[in-house]
Scaffold this active site. Sequence first.
Site, PDB file in Angstrom:
ATOM      1  N   GLY A  15      -4.180  -1.787  -1.865  1.00 14.16           N
ATOM      2  CA  GLY A  15      -3.124  -2.508  -1.163  1.00 14.16           C
ATOM      3  C   GLY A  15      -2.209  -3.226  -2.133  1.00 14.16           C
TER       4      GLY A  15
ATOM      5  N   SER B  20     -11.613   1.992   0.395  1.00  8.53           N
ATOM      6  CA  SER B  20     -11.960   2.414   1.747  1.00  8.53           C
ATOM      7  C   SER B  20     -11.321   3.765   1.997  1.00  8.53           C
ATOM      8  CB  SER B  20     -11.486   1.383   2.773  1.00  8.53           C
ATOM      9  OG  SER B  20     -10.110   1.125   2.639  1.00  8.53           O
TER      10      SER B  20
ATOM     11  N   THR C 159       0.848  -1.187   0.000  1.00 11.29           N
ATOM     12  CA  THR C 159       0.000   0.000   0.000  1.00 11.29           C
ATOM     13  C   THR C 159       0.885   1.239   0.000  1.00 11.29           C
ATOM     14  OG1 THR C 159      -1.914   1.024   1.079  1.00 11.29           O
ATOM     15  CG2 THR C 159      -0.165   0.199   2.517  1.00 11.29           C
ATOM     16  N   GLU C 160       0.320   2.356  -0.456  1.00 12.55           N
ATOM     17  CA  GLU C 160       1.035   3.634  -0.468  1.00 12.55           C
ATOM     18  C   GLU C 160       2.319   3.593  -1.299  1.00 12.55           C
ATOM     19  OE1 GLU C 160      -0.311   6.375   0.747  1.00 12.55           O
ATOM     20  OE2 GLU C 160      -2.023   5.262   1.542  1.00 12.55           O
TER      21      GLU C 160
ATOM     22  N   LEU D  76       6.827  12.838  -7.077  1.00 10.21           N
ATOM     23  CA  LEU D  76       6.036  13.945  -7.591  1.00 10.21           C
ATOM     24  C   LEU D  76       5.010  14.405  -6.571  1.00 10.21           C
ATOM     25  CD1 LEU D  76       5.284  12.616 -11.202  1.00 10.21           C
ATOM     26  CD2 LEU D  76       7.036  14.282 -10.545  1.00 10.21           C
TER      27      LEU D  76
ATOM     28  N   GLU E 146      -7.592  -0.229 -10.981  1.00 10.66           N
ATOM     29  CA  GLU E 146      -6.641  -0.057  -9.890  1.00 10.66           C
ATOM     30  C   GLU E 146      -7.061  -0.886  -8.675  1.00 10.66           C
ATOM     31  OE1 GLU E 146      -5.017   3.165  -6.668  1.00 10.66           O
ATOM     32  OE2 GLU E 146      -5.978   3.950  -8.471  1.00 10.66           O
TER      33      GLU E 146
ATOM     34  N   LYS F 104     -11.952   1.631 -10.046  1.00 11.61           N
ATOM     35  CA  LYS F 104     -11.464   1.308  -8.705  1.00 11.61           C
ATOM     36  C   LYS F 104     -12.545   0.462  -8.049  1.00 11.61           C
ATOM     37  CE  LYS F 104      -8.726   2.253  -5.011  1.00 11.61           C
ATOM     38  NZ  LYS F 104      -7.271   1.992  -4.922  1.00 11.61           N
TER      39      LYS F 104
ATOM     40  N   ASP G 235      -8.942   8.626  -4.523  1.00 12.65           N
ATOM     41  CA  ASP G 235      -8.259   7.998  -5.654  1.00 12.65           C
ATOM     42  C   ASP G 235      -9.234   7.708  -6.796  1.00 12.65           C
ATOM     43  OD1 ASP G 235      -5.953   8.087  -4.162  1.00 12.65           O
ATOM     44  OD2 ASP G 235      -6.018   5.983  -3.563  1.00 12.65           O
TER      45      ASP G 235
ATOM     46  N   LYS H  95       0.130   3.731  -6.636  1.00 13.03           N
ATOM     47  CA  LYS H  95      -0.676   3.090  -7.686  1.00 13.03           C
ATOM     48  C   LYS H  95      -1.554   4.097  -8.422  1.00 13.03           C
ATOM     49  CE  LYS H  95      -2.734  -0.006  -5.133  1.00 13.03           C
ATOM     50  NZ  LYS H  95      -2.069   0.323  -3.850  1.00 13.03           N
ATOM     51  N   THR H  96      -2.164   5.016  -7.677  1.00  9.73           N
ATOM     52  CA  THR H  96      -3.060   5.974  -8.323  1.00  9.73           C
ATOM     53  C   THR H  96      -2.290   6.938  -9.206  1.00  9.73           C
ATOM     54  OG1 THR H  96      -4.584   5.820  -6.444  1.00  9.73           O
ATOM     55  CG2 THR H  96      -4.875   7.679  -7.938  1.00  9.73           C
ATOM     56  N   PHE H  97      -1.153   7.436  -8.728  1.00 12.26           N
ATOM     57  CA  PHE H  97      -0.322   8.313  -9.553  1.00 12.26           C
ATOM     58  C   PHE H  97       0.064   7.608 -10.856  1.00 12.26           C
ATOM     59  CE2 PHE H  97       1.931  12.175  -7.610  1.00 12.26           C
ATOM     60  CZ  PHE H  97       0.762  12.616  -7.015  1.00 12.26           C
TER      61      PHE H  97
END
Length: 227
Positions: free
Chosen positions: A120, A42, A12-13, A208, A117, A38, A55, A16-18
Amino acid sequence: MANTFFITGTDTEVGKTFVTRALMQAGKEAGKQVLGYKPVASGCELINGELKNEDALALQAESSIKLPYAMHNPYAFAPAIAPHIAAEQAAEPIEPARITEGLARLKETTADWIFVEGAGGWRLPLGQGRFLSDWVKKEHIPVILVVGARLGCINHALLTLEAIRHDGLVVAGWVLNRADAHMSHYEENAATLKALIKAPFLGELPRLTEEEISTAVSYIDPAPLLK
């Protein structure tokens, strides 16, 4: 019929969204109509009476075709906790069939590429002994791996790739995202990853900010996805 790709991460973190947004931008520059999906999110906020995830909203905004929010994110839970726990608390079981139905509706549009997407890492529990990776396997969706560059990422990347391939899925490509701007010996770790990962390399993103996301496309090479 749209080409569909599933974006997962080494944890996680890891961005993925970027990366998904950058891939969507690259698709649009290549002349493709793109949609973001998506399935499970949560950490959602109530906006105009509807739970929405930051996201998922970003993927909706990046999409070529304007659709209602729920078509981009069928399962939205308020607590910022593991989705299967949030689903249990909300008494709303996550049903793979509903995720499939949502993807099918997106495929009925004029989209050329759909980017799904995950949440986790690869083995995200959905509850009732099921995993989101089981759904990806059932749908036979090629996978794009986001490697978050930070301590331990080589091990996480190789184990995740091993699991994806063990599930019989194609690794369509991978992206290296500098999740930790202060990672020690970043260049050496990046070189090791590039030497060890036997899959198409789609790009390397520096650290970024949200304001710089529009530049992310310049670091992505979508050519392997066009084949």
